[in-house]
Write a protein that holds these residues in place. Structure first.
Motif: not given
Lengths: 480, 330
Positions: A15-16, A19-20, A36-37, A408, B138, B141, B256, B280, B301, B303-304, B325, B329-330
């Motif tokens: 699931w992760l 999401d990624c 990388r992990h 947005k 996530l 990152y 980003w 992360w 993120q 929820e994740v 915020e 992410d602009i």
């Protein structure tokens, strides 16, 4: 498949990973970032030259005996490469390695570098492409060599009509033809074989056995340009019928019988082994008509030229397109050569205005690639008995500022998330344009639309005033 | 009853009678740091670190009623003991520790674990309940050190000295961090956009060491900036301000930029992955180090990250809906 290999060797839950992926919009890149992990057993870093990768290393995936062997092979490559190299390797493995350069730009660059005409290069680049030294040498050689018998010509495309410019033209120098919504294709007869190419440069011969059989009697050295359509009586069937004929490996008898095809010939590019693209349109059309007289009308017909005396005539003609089952007109200068690509001023397309409905945004999903992590895939709904029923998805039509604004808005008005999809508060109304409408059992709404896209963001329109499914069915009835 | 709850106005502590980073007008506001989604105007009284005072006054107005505190200093507010601890995010940024009875809560604000020569490093504060950000929550990152990324920036700048090098970055925090890191590689002055200039001066006043800067407004319009590095906020990209630079090479420094689609979409020639938020590993490790059994996750993120903490470490983790915020992410 790469994804499965990755999940087997990683402790990142599925699931992760999903999401990624929704965030990155590219599985090759997601894996490269996540690796990388996952410390892999260090491998000796070997500096292999690129051609070795392409010719010796990567082709090993075709000869492995089992999934486990394939996994070990891929993992050993990952272990020997840096992050960015893993990304490129993954792109090649997924078959999605591409650089975003238009064919036109590539042709221009090659032409400037090797001092060859653009039309010659465009022709040589048509058809199958092999990433080999030999192919490249042939591409840039100065003296023309025999091309493969299957080699198609670059298609000449019409540009959207410039009305102001066209009104200054003398109508007698022009002819119109119906613009059909089928598959633009070239039928080639050379070396005793029939080849059919789509405009997307796919060889689609196998999918149309009745055309292969029908054109077998064409003598060698002829190339026709035209449109493949599913045809019934004197008009095209709905595009869904043609969809069924595409992308199938084997064409069954049932499929052939239920969705028979017809070839409407627009042009003749090669006549008795002569490239006649430089001759004026009328001359090519005469040769075409003569050539096809001996073929049955059920197989092929020559696209009928429509004459018009004024621009008003032309507009009236266009209004009759839907009745014919056409999507508009193509207007061609009678003396026009058959050029390469989209050159303005010779051929114009004049499409009917799309049908449109005002629909409500109910779901959004992030896009991929450049639009990763940006909500750009939208689902729209129409009213039915006080409820919203989804009827179309659209991805295009908004400009960048509008996309950002809507993104947005979606983030702030999400009701629920289902994996990568979000349901949003039913507030925003959009005018959705489409080219055709048909009944569909596969869709909850009972209808499907062709080429839906956003025409306008109707910020002025309250959600209650969006259109109903009833209105959509009225459009359907009117278009029959 | 929870010690800290979410109200319409923001994170609220009833026992202490204060809000933390409220987004509406309240009586007493404790501010973790001076970014605009955390420090908003309208409170009768503010409490924040001494070091962040200059920037807060610059952003919220000189007239605000502001009580400055030292890192670690304990304040008695209502029935609670409150202290501010370094968050390593930007100059003066803090986590806020709230103690009531035998319970300790920590609100992280924004934070990072990587070294930053322009602000104090993150301090792990043991607690029962940790409210963490998750802007980059996530596993895609993962940051390199700021020094390694700034070396890439330096090499990019040096790779083309025939034209100006325009680097876009947030004007508060990121720009100064880059200017601080670049001291290791260069001593050439760097030009800055007016928005960056104002904040950089405040950093200098509290003694942060950075490359010498010259504001572009001080230069004649005809100045060519050949071979110069220029820092500007992302809002200046493709603005009229940018027209003065002839054929510049452009880049954007942001977390980003780790994702290719995000780089391509913005139309900069280069993207440097540099963030003042935890990556992360930084998030997960920090949460584990606090020893908190209950974790509330805000920003991005949420929820994740909360699902991952529940499933992988058996923590009681939940997303918390706020109006923060993170790094937009602009």
């Amino acid at each position: 498949m790469l994804r499965d290999v990755f999940l087997q060797i990683s402790d990142i839950p599925e699931w992760l990973f999903e999401d990624c992926y929704a965030h990155v919009g590219d599985s090759a890149e997601t894996i490269a970032l996540l690796l990388r992990h996952s410390p892999l057993e260090a491998q000796e870093k070997r500096d292999r030259p690129l051609h070795e990768w392409m010719e010796k290393v990567i082709p090993q995936v075709k000869t492995v005996q089992s999934e486990a062997e394939l996994r070990d092979l891929v993992v050993s490559w990952w272990a020997s490469l840096e992050d960015t190299e893993v990304f490129v390797l993954n792109k090649v493995l997924t078959g999605a390695f591409r650089v975003g350069v238009s064919e036109k730009l590539l042709v221009k660059a090659l032409s400037a570098e090797y001092n060859l005409p653009e039309s010659v290069l465009a022709h040589r680049l048509m058809g199958d492409f092999e990433p080999t030294v030999n192919f490249y040498r042939q591409l840039i050689q100065t003296d023309s060599e025999e091309l493969a018998p299957s080699q198609p010509y670059p298609f000449f495309l019409a540009s959207p009509l410039d009305e102001d410019r066209f009104q200054e033209e003398n109508p007698t120098q022009w002819q119109a033809e119906w613009k059909w919504d089928g598959i633009r294709a070239q039928i080639i007869k050379r070396a005793d074989e029939v080849f059919i190419w789509s405009r997307g440069e796919d060889l689609i011969t196998q999918q149309f056995p009745e055309l292969v059989e029908g054109f077998q009697s064409l003598s060698n050295g002829h190339v026709l340009d035209g449109e493949i359509l599913c045809w019934e009586g004197n008009r095209p069937m709905n595009f869904n019928a043609l969809q069924k004929r595409l992308g199938r490996k084997s064409v069954t008898k049932k499929l052939l019988a239920e969705n028979p095809v017809h070839f409407i010939a627009y042009d003749l590019l090669e006549h008795h082994h002569q490239d006649i693209r430089e001759k004026p349109l009328l001359e090519r059309r005469n040769l075409l008509a003569e050539l096809l007289t001996s073929f049955p009308a059920s197989l092929t017909t020559v696209s009928a030229p429509l004459s018009f005396a004024s621009f008003t005539d032309l507009q009236e003609l266009r209004e009759r397109s839907r009745q014919q089952g056409a999507e508009g007109l193509v207007i061609k200068a009678k003396d026009s050569p058959y050029l390469v690509g989209r050159k303005r001023g010779y051929w114009w397309k004049y499409k009917v205005n799309p049908m449109s409905l005002d629909a409500v945004l109910i779901y959004a999903q992030a896009g991929t690639g450049k639009r990763a992590n940006l909500f750009t895939d939208y689902t729209f709904a129409l009213w039915q008995n006080g409820e919203l029923v989804s009827f179309a998805k659209a991805y295009s039509g908004l400009d960048n500022d509008e996309i950002n604004e809507l993104d947005k808005w979606i983030r702030r008005h999400t009701i629920e998330k289902f994996g990568p999809v979000r349901s949003v508060e039913p507030i925003q109304v959009f005018e959705i344009g489409f080219e055709g409408i048909a009944e569909s059992k596969r869709h909850k709404s009972g209808i499907s639309v062709r080429f839906p896209r956003i025409l306008r963001w109707r910020k002025d329109k309250p959600v209650e005033e969006a259109d109903t499914l009833q209105t959509a069915f009225e459009l359907l009835t009117a278009s029959l | 009853m929870s010690l800290i709850t979410v109200r319409q106005e923001g994170l609220y502590c009833e026992q202490g009678g204060f809000y933390i980073d409220p987004w509406r007008s309240v009586d007493c506001a404790l501010i973790t740091h001076a970014h605009s989604d955390h420090a908003r105007s309208g409170a009768n009284q503010y409490v924040a670190t001494h070091v962040s005072e200059g920037i807060l006054r610059k952003r919220l107005g000189d007239e605000i009623k502001l009580q400055g505190v030292e890192y670690g200093e304990k304040l008695k507010l209502g029935n609670t003991w409150v202290s501010f601890h370094s968050a390593g995010h930007v100059l003066g940024s803090a986590q806020i520790r709230v103690e009531c009875g035998d319970e300790v809560w920590v609100v992280s604000g924004d934070y990072k674990r990587g070294a930053d020569p322009t602000c104090a490093p993150f301090e792990v504060i043991p607690c029962d309940v940790f409210i963490t950000e998750a802007t980059f929550g996530l596993p895609i990152y993962e940051w390199e050190t700021g020094e390694a990324t700034c070396r890439q920036i330096y090499e990019w700048w040096q790779s083309d000295l025939e034209r100006p090098s325009l680097l876009f970055c947030y004007s508060f925090g990121k720009a100064q961090r880059i200017l601080g890191e670049l001291c290791k590689f260069s001593d050439r002055p760097v030009y800055v956009h007016g928005a960056v200039h104002v904040l950089t001066e405040i950093y200098r006043q509290v003694g942060v060491k950075m490359l010498e800067t010259i504001c572009t407004t001080e230069m004649p319009r005809s100045h060519k900036y050949i071979g110069d590095l220029v820092l500007a906020p992302p809002s200046a990209h493709r603005s009229t301000w940018m027209k003065r630079f002839v054929q510049p090479q452009t880049a954007f420094a942001s977390g980003w930029m780790a994702v290719r689609g995000a780089r391509r979409r913005r139309g900069y020639e280069r993207g440097f992955v540099l963030s003042d938020h935890a990556d992360w590993s930084g998030l997960v490790n920090t949460i584990l180090q606090t020893g908190a059994k209950t974790v509330y996750v805000t920003h991005g993120q949420s929820e994740v990250l909360s699902r991952y903490l529940c499933e992988t470490y058996g923590l009681d983790a939940l997303p918390l809906k706020t109006l923060f915020e993170g790094e937009g992410d602009i």
